[in-house]
Every structure is written in structure tokens, then in C-alpha cells.
Design an enzyme around this catalytic site. Structure first.
Site, PDB file in Angstrom:
ATOM      1  N   TYR A   1       0.739  -1.394  -0.027  1.00  0.00           N
ATOM      2  CA  TYR A   1      -0.098   0.144   0.141  1.00  0.00           C
ATOM      3  C   TYR A   1       0.923   1.210   0.078  1.00  0.00           C
ATOM      4  O   TYR A   1       0.438   2.234  -0.537  1.00  0.00           O
ATOM      5  CB  TYR A   1      -0.940   0.085   1.340  1.00  0.00           C
ATOM      6  CG  TYR A   1      -1.874  -0.932   1.437  1.00  0.00           C
ATOM      7  CD1 TYR A   1      -2.971  -1.161   0.425  1.00  0.00           C
ATOM      8  CD2 TYR A   1      -2.092  -1.881   2.524  1.00  0.00           C
ATOM      9  CE1 TYR A   1      -3.818  -2.007   0.440  1.00  0.00           C
ATOM     10  CE2 TYR A   1      -3.154  -2.739   2.712  1.00  0.00           C
ATOM     11  CZ  TYR A   1      -4.065  -3.157   1.676  1.00  0.00           C
ATOM     12  OH  TYR A   1      -4.902  -3.829   1.832  1.00  0.00           O
TER      13      TYR A   1
ATOM     14  N   THR B   1      -2.789  -6.316  -7.002  1.00  0.00           N
ATOM     15  CA  THR B   1      -2.419  -5.167  -5.957  1.00  0.00           C
ATOM     16  C   THR B   1      -2.948  -5.699  -4.555  1.00  0.00           C
ATOM     17  O   THR B   1      -3.657  -6.835  -4.486  1.00  0.00           O
ATOM     18  CB  THR B   1      -3.462  -4.057  -6.248  1.00  0.00           C
ATOM     19  OG1 THR B   1      -4.945  -4.602  -6.039  1.00  0.00           O
ATOM     20  CG2 THR B   1      -3.187  -3.610  -7.828  1.00  0.00           C
ATOM     21  N   ASP B   2      -2.510  -5.151  -3.623  1.00  0.00           N
ATOM     22  CA  ASP B   2      -3.033  -5.198  -2.220  1.00  0.00           C
ATOM     23  C   ASP B   2      -4.592  -4.984  -1.928  1.00  0.00           C
ATOM     24  O   ASP B   2      -5.046  -4.469  -3.018  1.00  0.00           O
ATOM     25  CB  ASP B   2      -2.322  -4.565  -1.203  1.00  0.00           C
ATOM     26  CG  ASP B   2      -1.898  -5.551   0.331  1.00  0.00           C
ATOM     27  OD1 ASP B   2      -2.988  -6.288   0.429  1.00  0.00           O
ATOM     28  OD2 ASP B   2      -0.939  -5.137   1.034  1.00  0.00           O
ATOM     29  N   TRP B   3      -5.105  -5.377  -1.084  1.00  0.00           N
ATOM     30  CA  TRP B   3      -6.671  -5.349  -1.148  1.00  0.00           C
ATOM     31  C   TRP B   3      -7.083  -3.791  -0.811  1.00  0.00           C
ATOM     32  O   TRP B   3      -6.633  -2.992   0.027  1.00  0.00           O
ATOM     33  CB  TRP B   3      -7.141  -6.164  -0.075  1.00  0.00           C
ATOM     34  CG  TRP B   3      -7.498  -7.816  -0.441  1.00  0.00           C
ATOM     35  CD1 TRP B   3      -8.913  -8.026   0.114  1.00  0.00           C
ATOM     36  CD2 TRP B   3      -7.090  -8.687  -1.364  1.00  0.00           C
ATOM     37  NE1 TRP B   3      -9.084  -9.534  -0.273  1.00  0.00           N
ATOM     38  CE2 TRP B   3      -7.613  -9.780  -1.213  1.00  0.00           C
ATOM     39  CE3 TRP B   3      -5.635  -8.258  -1.915  1.00  0.00           C
ATOM     40  CZ2 TRP B   3      -7.230 -10.838  -1.902  1.00  0.00           C
ATOM     41  CZ3 TRP B   3      -5.359  -9.522  -2.627  1.00  0.00           C
ATOM     42  CH2 TRP B   3      -6.255 -10.466  -2.878  1.00  0.00           C
TER      43      TRP B   3
ATOM     44  N   LEU C   1      -7.709  -0.903  -3.020  1.00  0.00           N
ATOM     45  CA  LEU C   1      -7.048   0.283  -3.607  1.00  0.00           C
ATOM     46  C   LEU C   1      -8.079   1.258  -4.199  1.00  0.00           C
ATOM     47  O   LEU C   1      -7.639   2.163  -4.444  1.00  0.00           O
ATOM     48  CB  LEU C   1      -5.906   0.049  -4.458  1.00  0.00           C
ATOM     49  CG  LEU C   1      -4.532   0.050  -3.879  1.00  0.00           C
ATOM     50  CD1 LEU C   1      -4.422  -1.200  -3.134  1.00  0.00           C
ATOM     51  CD2 LEU C   1      -3.562  -0.465  -4.976  1.00  0.00           C
TER      52      LEU C   1
END
Length: 597
Positions: free
Chosen positions: A279, A315-317, A319
Site C-alpha cells: 500500500y 494489488t493489495d486489497w 485500492l
């Protein structure tokens, strides 16, 4: 196979030529891609949390987590990648649910199978924001504990066992390992790393990947690994985590950006298949000051071009869209691009070079971008090819189903549990042993806190008061600060100092009887006052009380070694540079410290 079955299979292959397993994967990908609508392509680009119904049934809409039903995910949104949320009482239940979900996917126009992923499920971690409870799976120390063993063969064996347990229930992607360097002692994600040393993190991360991916034989028996958090999530300003706006900045006052890439380079050499950027947003570097998932200079320039990585980038969760967690409003982690609309964020993520949106379920935004001419369908094809390639390589098109009856025998088998128990014992580090109170003699009178009396009874006579004991054994959690919301408190952050009450209690017990204190070191706590008061101090990173008492009594050797420095004070932590390893002044115990009893 009967003639009728053969004829049916031949007819199916003729209608869907990408099912012909004799063809090269690249050709099969192109055959399927040519048949896909833009809607079907858009659905592939999203991966989010999913729940299972009771006893292996498909789940209906989940109001607690705000999730649609399993059917809506697959049939209406066209999604085929999901991160399984929660834990089931049996492996068979997970396997039955997985098979029902695959049947649902098979009923769609193209029958693209589902890929199930998971966060770590094998450890004792108490941080559900970053990991899951073990449930029916064998139980091991967390990554820091694996690092404390210094044993790459053990780590690869763990990966191999976890691979067998995952594949038995249909889980084919591991959203791990986490090879970030724990260079900021206050950071809440330290527990899931391999510690502070770049060389060790790279060596163990590579072993972990080999175990999960079945060595060089990546295929139908493998679990694809997603290394994270590129380009290294450790250098957090003030140790705060970028799940939250106050922790969005990653800083490099020591100029060590390159050092944090070393474990990732080892992961690439080991053949890791997928990458998750973090993030955080880099501050005062050559890279754009936006979150790494939006960052073209990092994802395309650094990851794709410099490291020549052609696997999946997810991607990370969360966004893109704001959400509610435990009833609290929670903004999208769109650091540096907060001003952009969700549509613009999706556009920027695609332009940056990511393939998949983690924690999101909004393919309609991709369709809107294509309809407006802002994203070309050929850009979608680049990512869809990677995502389809992985499904083919994992053998999901040949056999998406698992043997639900066999799952219960494989997952958490006696052999696998014994291996996990042995790893727990091997990871425990004895840090001090004043007056040689360890190992203690079995049969002594024991006063315990944080240990079930029935467990302690196997090692001595359990008494109710320190005054009546020959030895006290106290188990503590490393300190952390209470924050404003429930979700924040899943991420242990803030001061590493024990409260005065905790130190006074240890001193009171130690005044009455020789005392051993064991600390769950999910972060490198300030242990000085505890070491001064107690006769002996040990550290663990996920170990049962029985494993601890085996080591303390000498039934198992003490072999664990610290995977990080233990700072001497909070002043030393605050003065250290977040990107530089081993940077706190005059540490109490150094990386690699551990006594042999």
C-alpha cells in the site's frame, strides 16, 4: 474410459479446443482468449474475499462482511479468483464447497475454472488482519519462527506440507511469502516476515517458494506463490502501517531502498509466479510518490523491466473503493491519489502494470473505461493472458475438482502435525538463563500463567501460588498500543515497552520463586526490565505450551535464534532509521542470539 465417455470428451474438446491438453499452454491461452467477451475478460481481473456456506455449501450474501453470494460473484460478475475468508472445522467441508464452486464456474458460457487463494493458515498468529487461524491444518510457527530455526530445509519442508494440505482442499494460490525486511521494529507486520536480515530472508523465502510450488515441477500438484510486498514494506515512517492513512509513507533516510529488493531478487530466482505490491508510497526517492499499486515507475520500470518479471501482479486489497470494516468506514488505500475517482484509480492501476485488483469486485469500472476508449481492450488481453496461463499451468482446466473424502486424511495428518510441532520446538529461543534455572527438572512444583494447568501437569505438580512453587513460568504477549477501532487493534503497533503493571507483576512473582518468562515476540519488545526481573527469558513466534515446556525442561534442545535485534530502549528505536537493518543503538540482544541449554 467408455466409448460414450470418449465421444463426449472429444465433442467437448471440439467445441472448446483450449481443453486439448496436448497443445502448448500459450496456444491454449490464445484459443480461449479469442472466444472471450470484454465482460468475461474484465471479470478475470478481480480477486476478492469469498465465504463458504455451512458444511461445504455455497454461501449466500454475507451482511457481516458485505459480500454478495457465491452465485452472484461467478454468474453475474464473471469472477474466477477468490481469497477464502475464515476457517472451516474440517478439510472435507472446504473441499466440498470448492467443488460446488467449480461446478458453478463450469456452468458458465466458457467454463473457466475458479482459482482459490488464501492468506497464511498454518500459524499461531493472533493477527487476523494479516493471517488466518489454522483450523484443520497442521500448525507451525509463523514466518519469524521459521526464521528463528535458521533451517532452509525445514522451511522448504513446511512449504511442501502446506502445498499438500492446500491442494487437498482446492487452494491453489498462496498470498505469501512476505519477504519484507523488518527494519522498523514498531511495524505491525513484522511477524509474517523472515526478520531483519536480507540474506536470510532471501534464502528462506526461496525455500518457502520451492516447497509450495513443488520445486521445478510447477503444475497440477503445485500452489502458486505470491511474494509480497514489492518493493519491500518494512521502512514505514514511525513504524505505522499503510493499511491506515497515518501510515502511508515509506521512508529511506538511510538510502537503503536497494537492500529491500534483495529478498525479492531471490524469490524471482526461485521462480515465484506472482507479486503483490504494498500500500505504501515512497517518499523522497526517484519513484513517483503514490502507493506502489498505482506506481508505474515501480511496477513497470522496476518490476517488469529491470527484474524482467512476467508473472501476475495483484494489488493489495482495497485500492479502489471505500468500504466498511466491522461497521467502521474505511477509505480505499489510494495513497497519493486520494483525489482520483474509483474509475480513475482503476485506470491508473492498469497503466502502472498491475494485472489484478485485490479486494475489489467492480468489473463494471473496467468496462466503462473500455467503452470510453480510455483503456484499450488489448491492454486487458495482456493481463488476461497471464491469468489464464496460470490456470492452465495449474491444471485447473483438466481437473478442477478435489477428492473431498481424502482431504480429511491429508490435511492435519499425524505426520504433518508432528512436523509442525517439531518446528515449534526448534524455533523457541532462550535469551537469558540467570543462575542456570533451565533446564528445569520434570516433577517440580510449577506455578504457571498463560499455560493451561492440564498441560503443565505433564511436566510437574501445578500449584496455585508462586509461594508454593519451585519454578514459575509466565507467558506474555509483546506490548502494543490500543488504537481507536477494532480493525486497527488487529495490527499491533506503537510502543514496544511493557507497561509498569506488567513489569511489576513479573517482579512480584520473581521475588517469590525463580521465574521464567516466555514472550510472543510478534515485534521486538523492549525486554530489559523483564530480563532484569526474571531468572530466564525465552521468545517464541507461535508455539504451543507443550512445545515451550519441552524446551524449558530439556526434553527438546533449545535451538532458536533471534531473527532480529532486541532494542535496548524506545529511545533507541525512535532514533533508528526505518530502512536500515540493525540500526538501534546498543541492542540488548543481537540478531542470531540464542542460548543452548
Amino acid at each position: 474410459m467408455t466409448d460414450a465417455t470418449t465421444t463426449t470428451a472429444e465433442a467437448e474438446t471440439a467445441a472448446r479446443p483450449w481443453l486439448d491438453a496436448s497443445l502448448p499452454v500459450a496456444e491454449r491461452v490464445e484459443l480461449l482468449l479469442a472466444e472471450m467477451t470484454v465482460e468475461e475478460k474484465a471479470g478475470l481481473l478481480f480477486q476478492t474475499m469469498i465465504t463458504m456456506g455451512e458444511d461445504g455449501e455455497l454461501a449466500e450474501a454475507d451482511p457481516v462482511f458485505g459480500l454478495p453470494s457465491n452465485r452472484e460473484f461467478v454468474l453475474e460478475k464473471g469472477m474466477t479468483h477468490f481469497n477464502l475468508l475464515g476457517v472451516a472445522p474440517t478439510a472435507g467441508a472446504i473441499a466440498r464447497w470448492h467443488n460446488k464452486l467449480q461446478e458453478l464456474a463450469a456452468s458458465t458460457r466458457l467454463g473457466i475454472p475458479v482459482t482459490i487463494s488464501t492468506d497464511p493458515r498454518h500459524s499461531f498468529t493472533e493477527n487476523p488482519g494479516a493471517a488466518m487461524l489454522a483450523g484443520p491444518f497442521s500448525q507451525w510457527p509463523d514466518a519469524l519462527g521459521l526464521a528463528a530455526t535458521r533451517d532452509a530445509a525445514l522451511v522448504e519442508r513446511f512449504g511442501d506440507i502446506a502445498r499438500q494440505e492446500y491442494t487437498a482442499v482446492g487452494i491453489r494460490v498462496a498470498l505469501h511469502p512476505q519477504v519484507d525486511l523488518a527494519t522498523e521494529p514498531r511495524w505491525s507486520r513484522v511477524l509474517q516476515t523472515f526478520g531483519e536480515d536480507a540474506e536470510l530472508s532471501g534464502e528462506l523465502g526461496a525455500a518457502y517458494i520451492r516447497g509450495f510450488q513443488n520445486g521445478d515441477a510447477f503444475g497440477a500438484e503445485s500452489v502458486s506463490t505470491m511474494v509480497k510486498h514489492f518493493p519491500g514494506g518494512g521502512p514505514q515512517k514511525d513504524g505505522e502501517d499503510p493499511h491506515f492513512a497515518y501510515g502511508r509513507e515509506q521512508v529511506y533516510p538511510g538510502g537503503q531502498f536497494e537492500l529491500h529488493l534483495k529478498p525479492f531478487a531471490a524469490a524471482f530466482d526461485a521462480g515465484v509466479r506472482q507479486v503483490m505490491p504494498y500500500y505504501g508510497m515512497p517518499v523522497d526517492t526517484e519513484y513517483e510518490e503514490v502507493g506502489f499499486g498505482f506506481n508505474k515507475s515501480v511496477l513497470t520500470g522496476l518490476l517488469r523491466e529491470r527484474f524482467e518479471f512476467d508473472g501476475i501482479v495483484c494489488t493489495d486489497w482495497g485500492l479502489v473503493n471505500d468500504a466498511a470494516i466491522f461497521g467502521q468506514p474505511f477509505p480505499a488505500r489510494a495513497w497519493g491519489v486520494e483525489h482520483l475517482t474509483p474509475l480513475e484509480r482503476v485506470e491508473k492501476i492498469l497503466d502502472a502494470g498491475a494485472d489484478q485488483f485485490g479486494g475489489e469486485a467492480c468489473p463494471e469500472l473496467v468496462l466503462e473505461l473500455v467503452a470510453q476508449g480510455r483503456v484499450d481492450e488489448q491492454r486487458l488481453d495482456v493481463s488476461v493472458r497471464r491469468l489464464l496461463r496460470e490456470k492452465f499451468a495449474l491444471g485447473l482446466f483438466e481437473n478442477p475438482f478435489v477428492d473431498a473424502e481424502a482431504a480429511d486424511a491429508i490435511v492435519g495428518s499425524a505426520e504433518f502435525r508432528a512436523a509442525g510441532d517439531a518446528a515449534q520446538r526448534a524455533s523457541i529461543a532462550v535469551l537469558s538463563n540467570r543462575d542456570a534455572v533451565l533446564p528445569f527438572t520434570p516433577g517440580v512444583k510449577l506455578y504457571v500463567e498463560g499455560i493451561a494447568p492440564e498441560v503443565a501437569a505433564a511436566y510437574g505438580e501445578v500449584v496455585d501460588s508462586p509461594a508454593d512453587a519451585d519454578l514459575a513460568v509466565l507467558r506474555l504477549q509483546a506490548p502494543f498500543e490500543q488504537r481507536a477501532t477494532m480493525f486497527e487493534n488487529f495490527f499491533h503497533a506503537g510502543s514496544l515497552e511493557f507497561s509498569g503493571d506488567v513489569v511489576a507483576h513479573v517482579a512480584e512473582v520473581a521475588a517469590a520463586v525463580p521465574t521464567v518468562v516466555d514472550v510472543f515476540l510478534d515485534r521486538p519488545a523492549i525486554l530489559g526490565p523483564v530480563v532484569e526481573a526474571a531468572s530466564a527469558v525465552a521468545g517464541n513466534w507461535g508455539a504451543s505450551a507443550a512445545a515451550l515446556l519441552d524446551v524449558l525442561s530439556g526434553a527438546a534442545p533449545a535451538g532458536g535464534r533471534l531473527p532480529f535485534d532486541i532494542p535496548s530502549s524506545m529511545a533507541a528505536v525512535e532514533a533508528s532509521r526505518p530502512d536500515v537493518p540493525f540500526d538501534t543503538a546498543d541492542p540488548l540482544f543481537r540478531f542470531g542470539h540464542g542460548l543452548t541449554l
